[in-house]
Enzyme design. Structure first.
Site, PDB file in Angstrom:
ATOM      1  N   SER A   1       0.847  -1.190   0.000  1.00  0.00           N
ATOM      2  CA  SER A   1       0.000   0.000   0.000  1.00  0.00           C
ATOM      3  C   SER A   1       0.884   1.242   0.000  1.00  0.00           C
ATOM      4  O   SER A   1       2.071   1.164   0.370  1.00  0.00           O
ATOM      5  CB  SER A   1      -0.853   0.009   1.275  1.00  0.00           C
ATOM      6  OG  SER A   1      -1.479   1.256   1.464  1.00  0.00           O
TER       7      SER A   1
ATOM      8  N   TYR B   1      -2.000  -1.318  10.632  1.00  0.00           N
ATOM      9  CA  TYR B   1      -2.115  -1.737   9.223  1.00  0.00           C
ATOM     10  C   TYR B   1      -0.936  -1.158   8.444  1.00  0.00           C
ATOM     11  O   TYR B   1      -0.292  -1.869   7.673  1.00  0.00           O
ATOM     12  CB  TYR B   1      -3.444  -1.234   8.654  1.00  0.00           C
ATOM     13  CG  TYR B   1      -3.566  -1.412   7.155  1.00  0.00           C
ATOM     14  CD1 TYR B   1      -3.929  -2.638   6.608  1.00  0.00           C
ATOM     15  CD2 TYR B   1      -3.317  -0.352   6.285  1.00  0.00           C
ATOM     16  CE1 TYR B   1      -4.027  -2.804   5.236  1.00  0.00           C
ATOM     17  CE2 TYR B   1      -3.416  -0.507   4.913  1.00  0.00           C
ATOM     18  CZ  TYR B   1      -3.771  -1.733   4.397  1.00  0.00           C
ATOM     19  OH  TYR B   1      -3.868  -1.892   3.040  1.00  0.00           O
TER      20      TYR B   1
END
Ligand SMILES: NC(=O)c1ccc[n+]([C@@H]2O[C@H](COP(=O)([O-])OP(=O)(O)OC[C@H]3O[C@@H](n4cnc5c(N)ncnc54)[C@H](OP(=O)(O)O)[C@@H]3O)[C@@H](O)[C@H]2O)c1
Length: 251
Positions: A139, A152
């Site tokens: 990401s 995360y």
């Protein structure tokens, strides 16, 4: 690499980015295996596509992963591409005394440790193919952490480190496995609905960018605004990997 007529495993392929990747490979004549925890979701996703099989497997469950590997080795011995796409996130703030340990543990196990587990176990089988690849979905937050999803972000940073080291290690030992890292920005999927996902790019765009990158052997796949943030603040940081290797190995 050639992206037609492959055998491809997509974890978390029943929805979102994983589903769109499965769709593109299926349209290119590949056999695709999608996995996830929710059988109904997988069944309905597979029914929308040609040549897609599904298998219920929780990436965090050791027994599920052993069964998945047994199934792949027995029924899909020509597995060419592993796409580690399954992931989840919890929204919380750090530094305010909340008990974040349980959520953080789940994120690290799902987004990082389970990828290491599946990848290491499938590598010997992938290496038997002519043009194998591993794709790890990280990401933009792997290098620019989000305040909304702190662990995360940390899990994707860990996965980015593993991906870089794996790529370099396999290259050094002359392995034929290419290691790709797909780094989407905010994408409009179920996953991101509580973090303004509706403002994100469509998952189709991410899948298309991945296929283009595979075809041009571009191993760092920085999608959309990820490329802008990377080139503005972090450009060239991946070049430190060979220097660290040299310092540690004296070669
Ligand atoms: N959406 C974004 O803004 C964004 C941005 C950058 C990166 N990403 C990454 O892109 C990947 C795909 O996310 P998405 O946006 O496409 O969301 P999504 O539609 O929610 O897809 C996530 C998939 O992962 C599966 N999954 C979650 N936990 C699992 C587990 N323990 N075992 C097996 N499967 C599991 C889910 O299926 P089940 O529920 O059936 O298990 C689901 O199909 C993730 O790695 C995510 O971190 C997303």
């Amino acid at each position: 690499m050639n992206t037609t007529n492959k055998t491809v495993l997509v974890t978390g392929g029943g929805s979102g980015i994983g589903f769109q990747i499965a769709k593109l490979f299926s349209e290119k004549g590949s056999k695709v295996i999608i996995t996830g925890r929710n059988e109904e979701k997988l069944k309905s996703a597979a029914a929308k596509l040609q040549n897609v099989d599904y298998y219920v497997a929780d990436v965090t469950n050791a027994a599920n992963i052993e069964s998945l590997i047994t199934l792949i080795v027995a029924n899909y011995p020509s597995l060419d591409v592993l796409i580690n796409n399954a992931g989840n996130a919890s929204i919380y703030q750090v530094g305010n005394g909340q008990d974040t340990f349980v959520k953080a543990s789940e994120e690290i196990v799902t987004n990082y440790l389970s990828v290491v587990n599946l990848t290491e176990k499938l590598l010997p089988y992938l290496e038997k193919q002519a043009e194998p690849a591993v794709v790890n979905v990280t990401s933009i937050v792997a290098f620019a952490p989000s305040f909304l999803i702190p662990t995360y972000s940390a899990s994707k940073a860990a996965l980015r480190s593993y991906t870089q080291i794996l790529r370099f290690t396999l290259e050094k030992k002359g392995s034929n496995v290419q290691v790709f890292e797909l780094m989407p920005p905010l994408v409009n999927t179920d996953f991101s609905k509580d973090i303004n996902g509706h403002k994100g790019i469509p998952p189709e765009e991410v899948a298309q960018e991945l296929v283009r990158a595979l075809e041009s052997n571009t191993q760092e796949v920085r999608v959309g605004i990820t490329e802008f943030v990377y080139s503005t603040f972090f450009a060239g940081s991946e070049n430190a990997i060979p220097a660290i290797y040299q310092a540690e190995h004296g070669e």
